[in-house]
Design a protein around this motif. Structure first.
Motif, short mmCIF file in Angstrom:
data_model
loop_
_atom_site.label_atom_id
_atom_site.label_comp_id
_atom_site.label_asym_id
_atom_site.label_seq_id
_atom_site.Cartn_x
_atom_site.Cartn_y
_atom_site.Cartn_z
N LEU A 175 0.83 -1.16 -0.05
CA LEU A 175 0.18 0.07 0.12
C LEU A 175 0.83 1.33 -0.20
O LEU A 175 0.55 2.42 -0.60
CB LEU A 175 -0.88 -0.18 1.29
CG LEU A 175 -2.02 -1.12 1.17
CD1 LEU A 175 -2.69 -1.09 2.63
CD2 LEU A 175 -2.96 -0.88 -0.03
N ILE A 176 1.90 1.29 0.72
CA ILE A 176 2.83 2.33 0.65
C ILE A 176 3.53 2.44 -0.80
O ILE A 176 3.70 3.70 -0.97
CB ILE A 176 4.19 2.14 1.82
CG1 ILE A 176 3.52 2.20 3.28
CG2 ILE A 176 5.17 2.99 1.59
CD1 ILE A 176 4.44 1.75 4.34
N CYS A 177 3.82 1.40 -1.52
CA CYS A 177 4.39 1.45 -2.67
C CYS A 177 3.30 2.18 -3.69
O CYS A 177 3.80 2.79 -4.63
CB CYS A 177 4.60 0.13 -3.24
SG CYS A 177 5.96 -0.83 -2.47
N ILE A 178 2.02 1.70 -3.46
CA ILE A 178 1.21 2.41 -4.37
C ILE A 178 1.20 3.95 -4.12
O ILE A 178 1.31 4.89 -5.30
CB ILE A 178 -0.40 2.17 -4.22
CG1 ILE A 178 -0.47 0.63 -4.49
CG2 ILE A 178 -1.47 2.64 -4.76
CD1 ILE A 178 -1.86 -0.25 -4.04
N VAL A 179 1.46 4.36 -2.87
CA VAL A 179 1.33 6.02 -2.66
C VAL A 179 2.52 6.64 -3.38
O VAL A 179 2.53 7.38 -3.87
CB VAL A 179 1.31 6.17 -1.13
CG1 VAL A 179 1.73 7.51 -0.98
CG2 VAL A 179 -0.01 5.89 -0.66
N CYS A 180 3.79 5.71 -3.19
CA CYS A 180 5.12 6.30 -3.45
C CYS A 180 4.96 6.28 -4.92
O CYS A 180 5.54 7.35 -5.66
CB CYS A 180 6.25 5.41 -3.01
SG CYS A 180 6.57 5.52 -1.31
N CYS A 181 4.38 5.23 -5.91
CA CYS A 181 4.37 5.19 -7.41
C CYS A 181 3.73 6.50 -7.65
O CYS A 181 3.95 6.93 -8.80
CB CYS A 181 3.78 3.77 -7.62
SG CYS A 181 3.68 3.79 -9.43
N THR A 182 2.75 6.82 -6.97
CA THR A 182 1.66 7.96 -7.39
C THR A 182 2.47 9.18 -7.46
O THR A 182 2.31 9.97 -8.18
CB THR A 182 0.49 7.90 -6.57
OG1 THR A 182 -0.07 6.97 -6.70
CG2 THR A 182 -0.53 9.12 -7.03
N LEU A 183 3.29 9.20 -6.35
CA LEU A 183 4.13 10.37 -6.24
C LEU A 183 5.20 10.74 -7.13
O LEU A 183 6.13 11.83 -7.09
CB LEU A 183 4.57 10.79 -4.72
CG LEU A 183 3.37 10.70 -3.85
CD1 LEU A 183 3.93 10.88 -2.35
CD2 LEU A 183 2.61 12.08 -3.87
#
Length: 399
Positions: free
Chosen positions: A204-212
């Motif tokens: 879930l953290i990866c999803i946020v980081c990929c978005t940024l």
């Protein structure tokens, strides 16, 4: 022209605090975390399905489905222009999250013992979730490696160092849970759920980081520069030209993972026994492999072989691991000693990590910038073929 290029380099934004590097490292870790969680919880699955060769079934199911996605990505090579990097990667991470929650959900739904018929059904459901994980792995891995292939080499190094770190993280979780929880069915279930919950949180953290990621100035700069090279569609002829150009590094990475996956994790977990360490032995060997793989992939940030030919011969030399590990089963006593096996496992992981990082960095840089992403995806395809080949060959240790 040289002055213009120099001016462009001077205006290129810096990767402040190495945030872009760190995100690529995290995405690389997230890409391999589900696989490491599955194989580290192998004693739990072995308890549920004692008559199945879980390591080998999982390996073939996961790697085959991952390879299928990579083949489709090459067939539809204009996918990256139609579906953005962020969409592809985040969709893959969402598939990871859903599939990893299958096993805990089954446990919570059953809330007790099951019949033999129900156990058979749940086994196939779990294998299906592993297949979905493999599909997500191929989508994320192909997209991430393809994108990193067009960037400066440190980002490819970050991706593969990240993949190695995921193995260390899950092994540490395994050791912690084994030491602190009782070695009974409830303890195995609790530890397995712990792996999946931690892994899901990281994803879930990866999803946020990929978005940024592409909102960072340095990544926006690279993205704009890439657009200047990406306006020509890739034809089948061009694809084969790229494949011929990188045929030796492609062969090298195929050999790397054929050798590695035919030994790790199945052979290390199932075939090697220790009277001294007992059920801690496979855990120690897997931890040794993961640490040495991480060290090898990090070493390329300090020193890297510049010759593809030398790296390829190094990959061919890894075929020596076959007779050496065979001697660990049938050779003299000192070959079968824990110390020698740990050393051999360390070398298996170290050479895997270092040579993978070298080959995957050099290959996309050996073609024009407009073909770098395709070259990186072709490399990922041959890496996937090596994974499948090694997973299938791993069965021969028990025949």
């Amino acid at each position: 022209m040289e002055r213009l290029k120099s001016d462009q380099d001077q205006t290129e934004p810096k990767d402040t605090y190495k945030i872009a590097y760190g995100i690529h490292f995290l995405l690389g870790a997230g890409n391999l975390l589900p696989w490491n969680a599955l194989i580290t919880a192998i004693d739990y699955f072995g308890h549920l399905y004692p008559d199945k060769h879980i390591e080998k079934v999982f390996s073939v199911a996961y790697m085959s489905s991952s390879l299928l996605v990579l083949v489709l990505m090459i067939k539809w090579s204009d996918l990256s222009t139609k579906v953005g990097f962020r969409t592809r990667v985040n969709f893959g991470f969402a598939m990871f999250v859903i599939s990893l929650m299958v096993t805990p959900t089954i446990d919570w739904a059953q809330n007790g013992g099951v019949s033999k018929e129900e156990s058979c059904v749940t086994f196939y459901v779990v294998v299906a979730s592993v297949v979905v994980c493999g599909l997500a792995d191929g989508l994320i891995g192909g997209s991430l490696i393809g994108s990193a292939g067009k960037l400066p080499k440190e980002y490819m190094q970050a991706v593969f160092a990240g993949t190695a770190s995921s193995g260390i993280l899950v092994s540490l979780l395994r050791i912690t849970t084994k030491a602190s929880l009782p070695n009974d069915p409830q303890g195995l279930k609790t530890s397995a759920h712990f792996y999946f919950i931690v892994t899901t949180s990281v994803l879930l953290i990866c999803i946020v980081c990929c978005t940024l990621l592409y909102k960072l100035p340095v990544m926006e700069h690279h993205h704009k520069r890439q657009l200047q090279h990406d306006h020509h569609p890739t034809s089948t002829t061009k694809l084969w030209d790229v494949a011929r150009t990188i045929q030796w590094p492609a062969l090298a990475v195929f050999i790397i993972y054929t050798v590695t996956l035919s030994i790790f994790p199945g052979f290390l977990a199932e075939n090697l026994k220790s009277k001294l360490l007992k059920d801690w032995y496979p855990i120690m060997l897997i931890m040794t492999y993961n640490i040495s793989d991480f060290v090898g992939k990090c070493l390329t940030a300090i020193y890297m072989v510049k010759s593809v030919e030398k790296a390829t011969w190094g990959c061919v030399g890894r075929l020596l691991f076959y007779p050496l590990f065979t001697a660990c089963l049938h050779g003299p006593n000192w070959f079968r000693s824990e110390g020698f096996v740990v050393f051999l496992t360390f070398m298996l992981g170290f050479t895997n990590g270092y040579l993978t990082s070298v080959i995957m960095i050099l290959a996309p840089k050996s073609v024009p910038a407009s073909e770098a992403e395709m070259a990186a995806i072709v490399m990922a395809l041959f890496l996937g073929m090596g994974l499948v080949s090694g997973s299938v060959l791993g069965w021969f240790w028990i025949i």
